[in-house]
Design a protein around this motif. Structure first.
Motif, PDB file in Angstrom:
ATOM      1  N   GLN A   1     -25.225  -5.797  40.098  1.00 11.38           N
ATOM      2  CA  GLN A   1     -26.202  -5.793  39.041  1.00 11.38           C
ATOM      3  C   GLN A   1     -27.120  -4.593  39.190  1.00 11.38           C
ATOM      4  O   GLN A   1     -27.206  -3.986  40.246  1.00 11.38           O
ATOM      5  CB  GLN A   1     -27.031  -7.088  39.049  1.00 11.38           C
ATOM      6  CG  GLN A   1     -28.019  -7.205  40.182  1.00 11.38           C
ATOM      7  CD  GLN A   1     -27.396  -7.704  41.458  1.00 11.38           C
ATOM      8  OE1 GLN A   1     -26.167  -7.617  41.662  1.00 11.38           O
ATOM      9  NE2 GLN A   1     -28.216  -8.221  42.366  1.00 11.38           N
ATOM     10  N   VAL A   2     -27.817  -4.274  38.098  1.00 13.62           N
ATOM     11  CA  VAL A   2     -28.699  -3.118  38.102  1.00 13.62           C
ATOM     12  C   VAL A   2     -30.024  -3.490  38.773  1.00 13.62           C
ATOM     13  O   VAL A   2     -30.596  -4.539  38.508  1.00 13.62           O
ATOM     14  CB  VAL A   2     -28.964  -2.635  36.677  1.00 13.62           C
ATOM     15  CG1 VAL A   2     -29.950  -1.468  36.682  1.00 13.62           C
ATOM     16  CG2 VAL A   2     -27.655  -2.226  35.997  1.00 13.62           C
ATOM     17  N   GLN A   3     -30.461  -2.620  39.662  1.00 12.36           N
ATOM     18  CA  GLN A   3     -31.774  -2.793  40.289  1.00 12.36           C
ATOM     19  C   GLN A   3     -32.516  -1.474  40.305  1.00 12.36           C
ATOM     20  O   GLN A   3     -31.930  -0.430  40.627  1.00 12.36           O
ATOM     21  CB  GLN A   3     -31.626  -3.297  41.726  1.00 12.36           C
ATOM     22  CG  GLN A   3     -31.339  -4.780  41.845  1.00 12.36           C
ATOM     23  CD  GLN A   3     -31.516  -5.275  43.268  1.00 12.36           C
ATOM     24  OE1 GLN A   3     -30.975  -4.696  44.188  1.00 12.36           O
ATOM     25  NE2 GLN A   3     -32.282  -6.338  43.433  1.00 12.36           N
ATOM     26  N   ASN A  96     -38.478   3.216  34.830  1.00  9.66           N
ATOM     27  CA  ASN A  96     -37.611   2.889  33.689  1.00  9.66           C
ATOM     28  C   ASN A  96     -36.415   3.824  33.682  1.00  9.66           C
ATOM     29  O   ASN A  96     -36.563   5.040  33.888  1.00  9.66           O
ATOM     30  CB  ASN A  96     -38.412   3.038  32.393  1.00  9.66           C
ATOM     31  CG  ASN A  96     -37.580   2.919  31.139  1.00  9.66           C
ATOM     32  OD1 ASN A  96     -36.965   3.882  30.709  1.00  9.66           O
ATOM     33  ND2 ASN A  96     -37.581   1.738  30.555  1.00  9.66           N
ATOM     34  N   ARG A 104     -28.764   1.422  26.681  1.00 10.12           N
ATOM     35  CA  ARG A 104     -29.015   0.731  27.935  1.00 10.12           C
ATOM     36  C   ARG A 104     -30.355   1.173  28.502  1.00 10.12           C
ATOM     37  O   ARG A 104     -30.646   2.374  28.581  1.00 10.12           O
ATOM     38  CB  ARG A 104     -27.896   1.008  28.940  1.00 10.12           C
ATOM     39  CG  ARG A 104     -26.573   0.397  28.514  1.00 10.12           C
ATOM     40  CD  ARG A 104     -25.489   0.597  29.518  1.00 10.12           C
ATOM     41  NE  ARG A 104     -24.239  -0.029  29.062  1.00 10.12           N
ATOM     42  CZ  ARG A 104     -23.087   0.068  29.686  1.00 10.12           C
ATOM     43  NH1 ARG A 104     -23.018   0.768  30.810  1.00 10.12           N
ATOM     44  NH2 ARG A 104     -22.024  -0.514  29.214  1.00 10.12           N
ATOM     45  N   TYR A 106     -33.325  -0.158  31.576  1.00 11.14           N
ATOM     46  CA  TYR A 106     -33.645  -1.056  32.684  1.00 11.14           C
ATOM     47  C   TYR A 106     -35.046  -0.751  33.212  1.00 11.14           C
ATOM     48  O   TYR A 106     -35.509   0.395  33.128  1.00 11.14           O
ATOM     49  CB  TYR A 106     -32.621  -0.892  33.822  1.00 11.14           C
ATOM     50  CG  TYR A 106     -31.199  -1.087  33.376  1.00 11.14           C
ATOM     51  CD1 TYR A 106     -30.374   0.007  33.117  1.00 11.14           C
ATOM     52  CD2 TYR A 106     -30.660  -2.367  33.204  1.00 11.14           C
ATOM     53  CE1 TYR A 106     -29.069  -0.162  32.696  1.00 11.14           C
ATOM     54  CE2 TYR A 106     -29.357  -2.541  32.782  1.00 11.14           C
ATOM     55  CZ  TYR A 106     -28.568  -1.433  32.529  1.00 11.14           C
ATOM     56  OH  TYR A 106     -27.277  -1.607  32.111  1.00 11.14           O
ATOM     57  N   TRP A 107     -35.663  -1.805  33.775  1.00  7.90           N
ATOM     58  CA  TRP A 107     -37.020  -1.693  34.302  1.00  7.90           C
ATOM     59  C   TRP A 107     -37.076  -2.170  35.750  1.00  7.90           C
ATOM     60  O   TRP A 107     -36.362  -3.102  36.136  1.00  7.90           O
ATOM     61  CB  TRP A 107     -37.967  -2.569  33.483  1.00  7.90           C
ATOM     62  CG  TRP A 107     -38.223  -2.077  32.098  1.00  7.90           C
ATOM     63  CD1 TRP A 107     -37.518  -2.373  30.978  1.00  7.90           C
ATOM     64  CD2 TRP A 107     -39.265  -1.197  31.692  1.00  7.90           C
ATOM     65  NE1 TRP A 107     -38.056  -1.725  29.885  1.00  7.90           N
ATOM     66  CE2 TRP A 107     -39.133  -0.991  30.302  1.00  7.90           C
ATOM     67  CE3 TRP A 107     -40.305  -0.541  32.355  1.00  7.90           C
ATOM     68  CZ2 TRP A 107     -40.006  -0.177  29.565  1.00  7.90           C
ATOM     69  CZ3 TRP A 107     -41.181   0.261  31.620  1.00  7.90           C
ATOM     70  CH2 TRP A 107     -41.018   0.432  30.252  1.00  7.90           C
TER      71      TRP A 107
END
Length: 117
Positions: A1-3, A96, A104, A106-107
């Protein structure tokens, strides 16, 4: 997953310096534009600095000349060097990652910066 994991926040006196880091995982970091936002209590989230995938940079007027954004694609990390800090820089700082062409974004979870004597 994105982190996206920020670090480096803390308490600093006016005029001092801090360097924030944001380590990314789960994305092809080099193709993402990276941004630092901040949000103070009772205020809207503010874009502070931006670096494109080509390493072009831009800053808000409130930090121009004092803050520097940079990236290390080998380490999947973006930095925010903050110098000449002022009490009004006190906020939670968020990392960010944006890839507009793929819709796409992400934070990170944020890191607190407090500038006070």
């Amino acid at each position: 997953q994105v982190q996206l994991v920020e670090s480096g926040g803390g308490l600093v006196q006016p005029g001092g310096s801090l360097r924030l880091s944001c380590a990314a995982s789960g994305i092809t970091f080099r193709v993402y534009a990276m941004k630092w936002y901040r949000q103070a209590p009772g205020k809207q989230r503010e874009l502070v600095a931006h670096i494109t995938s080509a390493a072009n940079t831009a800053y808000s007027d409130s930090v121009k000349g004092r803050f520097t954004i940079s990236r290390d694609n080998a380490l999947n990390t973006v930095y925010l060097q903050m110098n000449s800090l002022k009490p009004e820089d006190t906020a939670n700082y968020y990392c960010n990652a944006l890839r507009a062409d793929a819709h796409r974004e992400y934070w990170g979870q944020g890191t607190q910066v407090t500038v006070s004597s």
